[in-house]
Motif scaffolding. Sequence first.
Motif, mmCIF file in Angstrom:
data_model
loop_
_atom_site.group_PDB
_atom_site.id
_atom_site.type_symbol
_atom_site.label_atom_id
_atom_site.label_comp_id
_atom_site.label_asym_id
_atom_site.label_seq_id
_atom_site.Cartn_x
_atom_site.Cartn_y
_atom_site.Cartn_z
ATOM 1 N N GLY A 1 9.463 -18.267 -78.299
ATOM 2 C CA GLY A 1 10.285 -17.141 -78.719
ATOM 3 C C GLY A 1 11.787 -17.317 -78.534
ATOM 4 N N ARG A 2 12.219 -18.473 -78.059
ATOM 5 C CA ARG A 2 13.651 -18.705 -77.825
ATOM 6 C C ARG A 2 14.145 -19.852 -78.685
ATOM 7 N NH1 ARG A 2 15.831 -16.020 -73.710
ATOM 8 N NH2 ARG A 2 14.474 -15.105 -72.169
ATOM 9 N N ASP B 1 6.535 -19.451 -90.678
ATOM 10 C CA ASP B 1 6.067 -18.792 -89.456
ATOM 11 C C ASP B 1 7.282 -18.384 -88.624
ATOM 12 O OD1 ASP B 1 5.050 -18.014 -87.011
ATOM 13 O OD2 ASP B 1 3.817 -19.800 -86.728
ATOM 14 N N PRO B 2 7.618 -17.079 -88.594
ATOM 15 C CA PRO B 2 8.809 -16.634 -87.865
ATOM 16 C C PRO B 2 8.727 -16.830 -86.353
ATOM 17 C CG PRO B 2 7.607 -14.749 -88.725
ATOM 18 C CD PRO B 2 6.936 -15.983 -89.268
ATOM 19 N N SER B 3 7.550 -17.193 -85.831
ATOM 20 C CA SER B 3 7.468 -17.509 -84.408
ATOM 21 C C SER B 3 7.917 -18.953 -84.148
ATOM 22 C CB SER B 3 6.052 -17.280 -83.873
ATOM 23 O OG SER B 3 5.169 -18.282 -84.343
ATOM 24 N N GLN B 4 8.080 -19.738 -85.234
ATOM 25 C CA GLN B 4 8.530 -21.124 -85.120
ATOM 26 C C GLN B 4 9.941 -21.337 -85.672
ATOM 27 O OE1 GLN B 4 5.950 -24.201 -86.579
ATOM 28 N NE2 GLN B 4 4.116 -23.055 -86.053
ATOM 29 N N LEU C 1 19.816 -16.876 -88.796
ATOM 30 C CA LEU C 1 19.897 -16.236 -87.482
ATOM 31 C C LEU C 1 21.320 -15.756 -87.236
ATOM 32 C CD1 LEU C 1 18.570 -15.602 -84.716
ATOM 33 C CD2 LEU C 1 19.393 -17.835 -83.965
ATOM 34 N N ASP C 2 21.461 -14.481 -86.908
ATOM 35 C CA ASP C 2 22.762 -13.883 -86.595
ATOM 36 C C ASP C 2 23.044 -14.112 -85.117
ATOM 37 O OD1 ASP C 2 25.012 -12.302 -86.225
ATOM 38 O OD2 ASP C 2 24.074 -10.449 -86.870
ATOM 39 N N TYR D 1 19.201 -22.175 -89.834
ATOM 40 C CA TYR D 1 17.851 -22.263 -89.276
ATOM 41 C C TYR D 1 17.940 -22.235 -87.757
ATOM 42 C CZ TYR D 1 16.083 -24.079 -93.750
ATOM 43 O OH TYR D 1 15.730 -24.240 -95.052
ATOM 44 N N ALA D 2 16.943 -21.622 -87.132
ATOM 45 C CA ALA D 2 16.771 -21.717 -85.682
ATOM 46 C C ALA D 2 15.321 -22.105 -85.440
ATOM 47 C CB ALA D 2 17.074 -20.392 -85.007
ATOM 48 N N LEU D 3 15.125 -23.138 -84.643
ATOM 49 C CA LEU D 3 13.783 -23.573 -84.275
ATOM 50 C C LEU D 3 13.447 -22.960 -82.923
ATOM 51 C CD1 LEU D 3 14.113 -27.322 -85.292
ATOM 52 C CD2 LEU D 3 13.437 -25.355 -86.691
#
Length: 71
Positions: free
Chosen positions: A67-68, A26-29, A34-35, A61-63
């Motif tokens: 959206g942030r 889920d790209p919202s999570q 991440l660049d 990974y970015a959690l």
Amino acid sequence: MTLNEAETRRQLIDRQLLLAGWDVNDPSQVIQELDIYIAKGLYPSAAESREPYRGHRFADYALLKEGRPIA
């Protein structure tokens, strides 16, 4: 047992994120690869860099929360 990077992510990291309540599909999570652009000075430059990845860092990974990135 030797795992390549993709297998390590899938078998170890993705599984642990799922157990912690994160859905890596889920790209919202969760965002993978991440660049992160780090500009010098106060304002980002509009000019193209002569070095393609200069000023860029990557997070595997970015959690996300609302959206942030939070981790």
